[in-house]
Motif scaffolding. Structure first.
Motif, PDB file in Angstrom:
ATOM      1  N   GLU A  36      47.639  18.742 -20.248  1.00 25.96           N
ATOM      2  CA  GLU A  36      49.011  19.060 -19.843  1.00 25.96           C
ATOM      3  C   GLU A  36      49.100  20.374 -19.072  1.00 25.96           C
ATOM      4  N   LEU A  37      47.994  21.147 -19.034  1.00 24.75           N
ATOM      5  CA  LEU A  37      48.024  22.438 -18.348  1.00 24.75           C
ATOM      6  C   LEU A  37      47.371  22.371 -16.967  1.00 24.75           C
ATOM      7  N   VAL A  38      46.763  21.211 -16.657  1.00 24.47           N
ATOM      8  CA  VAL A  38      46.031  21.085 -15.398  1.00 24.47           C
ATOM      9  C   VAL A  38      46.972  21.219 -14.206  1.00 24.47           C
ATOM     10  N   GLY A  39      48.139  20.588 -14.326  1.00 27.13           N
ATOM     11  CA  GLY A  39      49.067  20.520 -13.197  1.00 27.13           C
ATOM     12  C   GLY A  39      49.474  21.884 -12.659  1.00 27.13           C
ATOM     13  N   GLU A  40      49.754  22.826 -13.567  1.00 21.62           N
ATOM     14  CA  GLU A  40      50.247  24.134 -13.120  1.00 21.62           C
ATOM     15  C   GLU A  40      49.190  24.884 -12.312  1.00 21.62           C
ATOM     16  N   VAL A  41      47.918  24.654 -12.644  1.00 23.99           N
ATOM     17  CA  VAL A  41      46.843  25.322 -11.897  1.00 23.99           C
ATOM     18  C   VAL A  41      46.645  24.640 -10.542  1.00 23.99           C
ATOM     19  N   LEU A  42      46.670  23.304 -10.552  1.00 21.82           N
ATOM     20  CA  LEU A  42      46.518  22.570  -9.287  1.00 21.82           C
ATOM     21  C   LEU A  42      47.635  22.940  -8.320  1.00 21.82           C
ATOM     22  N   LYS A  43      48.821  23.131  -8.864  1.00 24.28           N
ATOM     23  CA  LYS A  43      49.962  23.478  -8.017  1.00 24.28           C
ATOM     24  C   LYS A  43      49.699  24.786  -7.265  1.00 24.28           C
ATOM     25  N   VAL A  44      49.141  25.754  -7.989  1.00 23.17           N
ATOM     26  CA  VAL A  44      48.842  27.051  -7.359  1.00 23.17           C
ATOM     27  C   VAL A  44      47.765  26.890  -6.280  1.00 23.17           C
ATOM     28  N   ILE A  45      46.764  26.073  -6.564  1.00 20.98           N
ATOM     29  CA  ILE A  45      45.686  25.873  -5.580  1.00 20.98           C
ATOM     30  C   ILE A  45      46.231  25.170  -4.337  1.00 20.98           C
ATOM     31  N   LYS A  46      47.087  24.178  -4.563  1.00 21.21           N
ATOM     32  CA  LYS A  46      47.680  23.467  -3.415  1.00 21.21           C
ATOM     33  C   LYS A  46      48.538  24.404  -2.584  1.00 21.21           C
ATOM     34  N   GLN A  47      49.237  25.292  -3.279  1.00 19.67           N
ATOM     35  CA  GLN A  47      50.077  26.275  -2.596  1.00 19.67           C
ATOM     36  C   GLN A  47      49.216  27.172  -1.693  1.00 19.67           C
ATOM     37  N   LEU A  48      48.053  27.574  -2.215  1.00 22.42           N
ATOM     38  CA  LEU A  48      47.143  28.397  -1.406  1.00 22.42           C
ATOM     39  C   LEU A  48      46.658  27.619  -0.188  1.00 22.42           C
ATOM     40  N   ALA A  49      46.346  26.345  -0.409  1.00 19.19           N
ATOM     41  CA  ALA A  49      45.884  25.509   0.713  1.00 19.19           C
ATOM     42  C   ALA A  49      46.969  25.432   1.781  1.00 19.19           C
ATOM     43  N   ALA A  50      48.207  25.259   1.319  1.00 21.20           N
ATOM     44  CA  ALA A  50      49.316  25.156   2.269  1.00 21.20           C
ATOM     45  C   ALA A  50      49.507  26.450   3.046  1.00 21.20           C
ATOM     46  N   GLU A  51      49.142  27.583   2.410  1.00 27.08           N
ATOM     47  CA  GLU A  51      49.277  28.868   3.098  1.00 27.08           C
ATOM     48  C   GLU A  51      48.122  29.134   4.049  1.00 27.08           C
ATOM     49  N   GLY A  52      47.166  28.193   4.092  1.00 24.00           N
ATOM     50  CA  GLY A  52      46.081  28.330   5.053  1.00 24.00           C
ATOM     51  C   GLY A  52      44.871  29.093   4.560  1.00 24.00           C
ATOM     52  N   MET A  53      44.739  29.208   3.213  1.00 22.70           N
ATOM     53  CA  MET A  53      43.565  29.862   2.641  1.00 22.70           C
ATOM     54  C   MET A  53      42.336  28.975   2.838  1.00 22.70           C
ATOM     55  N   THR A  54      41.240  29.590   3.245  1.00 22.25           N
ATOM     56  CA  THR A  54      39.979  28.854   3.323  1.00 22.25           C
ATOM     57  C   THR A  54      39.411  28.724   1.912  1.00 22.25           C
ATOM     58  N   MET A  55      39.066  27.501   1.508  1.00 22.92           N
ATOM     59  CA  MET A  55      38.638  27.326   0.114  1.00 22.92           C
ATOM     60  C   MET A  55      37.498  26.342  -0.019  1.00 22.92           C
ATOM     61  N   VAL A  56      36.661  26.598  -1.008  1.00 28.39           N
ATOM     62  CA  VAL A  56      35.637  25.636  -1.406  1.00 28.39           C
ATOM     63  C   VAL A  56      35.877  25.343  -2.881  1.00 28.39           C
ATOM     64  N   ILE A  57      36.054  24.079  -3.203  1.00 30.73           N
ATOM     65  CA  ILE A  57      36.442  23.699  -4.564  1.00 30.73           C
ATOM     66  C   ILE A  57      35.466  22.673  -5.128  1.00 30.73           C
ATOM     67  N   VAL A  58      34.910  22.998  -6.277  1.00 27.74           N
ATOM     68  CA  VAL A  58      34.119  22.008  -7.010  1.00 27.74           C
ATOM     69  C   VAL A  58      35.048  21.409  -8.052  1.00 27.74           C
ATOM     70  N   THR A  59      35.159  20.090  -8.076  1.00 29.52           N
ATOM     71  CA  THR A  59      36.077  19.490  -9.043  1.00 29.52           C
ATOM     72  C   THR A  59      35.642  18.080  -9.422  1.00 29.52           C
ATOM     73  N   HIS A  60      36.142  17.636 -10.585  1.00 29.66           N
ATOM     74  CA  HIS A  60      35.929  16.245 -11.001  1.00 29.66           C
ATOM     75  C   HIS A  60      37.183  15.414 -10.756  1.00 29.66           C
ATOM     76  N   LEU A  61      38.251  16.060 -10.321  1.00 29.41           N
ATOM     77  CA  LEU A  61      39.528  15.358 -10.175  1.00 29.41           C
ATOM     78  C   LEU A  61      39.611  14.745  -8.783  1.00 29.41           C
ATOM     79  N   MET A  62      39.371  13.447  -8.703  1.00 29.17           N
ATOM     80  CA  MET A  62      39.261  12.797  -7.404  1.00 29.17           C
ATOM     81  C   MET A  62      40.604  12.717  -6.675  1.00 29.17           C
ATOM     82  N   ARG A  63      41.653  12.481  -7.432  1.00 25.42           N
ATOM     83  CA  ARG A  63      42.955  12.359  -6.769  1.00 25.42           C
ATOM     84  C   ARG A  63      43.351  13.702  -6.141  1.00 25.42           C
ATOM     85  N   PHE A  64      43.116  14.758  -6.899  1.00 22.86           N
ATOM     86  CA  PHE A  64      43.385  16.110  -6.397  1.00 22.86           C
ATOM     87  C   PHE A  64      42.517  16.399  -5.167  1.00 22.86           C
TER      88      PHE A  64
END
Lengths: 247, 222
Positions: A176-204
């Motif tokens: 139930e806490l995953v969403g709030e963190v993903l939201k912040v990461i997506k927000q950074l992506a939208a702001e144009g941050m260059t990112m490399v992400i290792v994840t198991h969440l395929m939909r994300f």
């Protein structure tokens, strides 16, 4: 922004990376997926030299490094590279003896020599960006996992990195806490941050990535835009992995 | 108990307590402060320094932990004069106790530093900190909390061990008791009384240790 060529890394006899090449443009998001033990975390940790590659080259921002077995990089080069990258860990690794605010100001003061006031102002702004303005004076032990990870993101962002690295940032969180963190990461992506992400969440991954690489046994076995990798994988290893996840 | 004995106990209580407060406690505090500084330096050398220095630090810890404190004090006070190095009782006692706290304390500090999870170092490094910055700002403050209970024990042991300084003529509380015994021939009463005052000191220190732990522990439970 990032160019990696022929990256090799072994632990003793075990080869973890067997020659990895990748490039990433400024403002883009690269997601690394793959089964455990495929070398994806090691690759990520090589990008800020928490793991020292044995062989190959790495260009990141204004730093350009060549690795050779048996030769040690000067500390200054290592620090220089780390100043251009921010890292978010699976287990948060907040400093438990410091409040959320001080977690974010500490390196600004010791590494960047900012004045305390400036550092605090910046920290408060970042806490607000991740939705934790009211938690500035809380110690990590009094924050939930999701809140701790958001503080950790703010802490990394405070150093104004060129690239943000995320090592399975939601794997240690209750669902139930995953969403709030993903939201912040997506927000950074939208702001144009260059990112490399290792994840198991395929939909994300599909949602946030500009480019996806799938690793297996120390090599990139499939890469491309998320739609191609997820829906039309060319290699049999990638098909196998994605089928396994679909079950 | 005879009236005379009661008289001796009451007459000697204040002189003994006074000797405790103005000799035993300062000797303990000075030795402990210097000892902790030595312990931290020794621990850092054993963890991070150049190989030959590590070896020297290891040798020092080995010698101090492997020989009796009383023998060390005798060597410093009675032994060194024969090589031309005469040291007064107080500094001789401080040197002996400092070396002892330094050796035992260094193992406590070393264990505490090692106990800090690797992720703390990595987080500090990922923010661009050097090894020294990570150590000073992130690892040592956390390690310090871990060391409080065992260093509290070391301090309480030290307060009691300072009675050994009596053997090198330093007039602390126990030596004072011996002198009163020489006058009154009441060893059981006087040594019992001295023991009681040591017990009082230890009890107060244990209580202080608990409050310090509680205060520092508040932010560090994770």
């Amino acid at each position: 922004m990032i160019r990696v060529q022929g990256l090799h890394k072994s632990y003793g006899m075990q080869q973890v990376l067997k020659g990895v090449d990748l490039t990433l443009q400024k403002g883009k998001v690269l997601v690394i997926i793959g089964p455990s033990g495929s070398g994806k975390t090691t690759l990520l940790r090589c990008l800020n030299l928490l793991e020292m590659p044995d062989k190959g080259s790495l260009q990141l921002g204004s730093v350009s490094l060549i690795f050779q077995e048996g030769s040690k990089l000067p500390t200054k080069e290592v620090l220089n590279l780390r100043k251009q990258t921010g890292m978010v860990f699976q287990s948060f690794n907040l400093f438990p003896h410091l409040t959320a605010l001080r977690n974010i100001t500490e390196a600004q003061i010791t590494v960047q020599r900012r004045r305390r006031n400036d550092a605090e102002q910046r920290a408060r702004q970042l806490l607000e960006n991740v939705g934790l303005a009211d938690k500035a004076d809380f110690y990590p032990s009094n924050l939930s996992g999701g809140q701790q990870q958001r503080v950790a993101i703010a802490r990394a962002m405070a150093m104004e990195p060129e690239v943000m690295l995320f090592d399975e940032p939601t794997s240690a969180l209750d669902p139930e806490l995953v969403g709030e963190v993903l939201k912040v990461i997506k927000q950074l992506a939208a702001e144009g941050m260059t990112m490399v992400i290792v994840t198991h969440l395929m939909r994300f991954a599909a949602e946030v990535a500009d480019h996806v690489i799938l690793m297996d046994e120390g090599l990139i076995v499939e890469e491309g835009p998320p739609h191609d990798v997820f829906h039309n994988p060319k290699s049999s290893r990638a098909q196998q992995f994605l089928n396994m996840l679909a079950e | 108990m005879s009236e005379r004995q009661i008289q001796i106990i009451t007459d000697s209580f204040w002189p003994l307590l006074k000797a405790g407060v103005i000799y035993t406690i300062p000797l303990s505090l000075v030795s402990f402060a210097l000892g902790i500084a030595l312990a931290v330096v020794t621990a850092m050398v054993r963890l991070y320094a150049w190989e030959p220095l590590k070896w020297i630090a290891g040798f020092y810890v080995w010698i101090i932990r492997g020989t009796p404190l009383l023998v060390q004090l005798f060597i410093i006070f009675y032994g060194l004069p024969s090589v031309g190095l005469t040291i007064d009782p107080f500094p001789a006692a401080v040197i002996g106790f400092t070396l002892s706290v330094g050796a035992y304390g260094s193992e406590i500090v070393r264990a505490a530093v090692i106990s800090i999870p690797r992720g703390q170092w990595e987080a500090a490094y990922s923010l661009g900190m050097t090894h020294i910055q990570a150590l000073r700002r992130i690892v040592l403050p956390q390690a310090a909390r871990v060391t409080i209970p065992p260093l509290g024990n070391t301090f309480i042991s030290l307060v009691k061990d300072t009675s050994l300084a009596a053997a090198i003529t330093y007039v602390e509380m126990f030596r004072q008791a011996q002198q009163i015994v020489a006058r009154t021939y009441e060893p059981l009463l006087l040594y019992g009384e001295a023991a009681l005052i040591y017990l009082m000191f230890s009890t107060i220190l244990s209580a202080l240790q608990n409050t310090t732990e509680n205060r520092l522990g508040r932010s560090s439970i994770s």
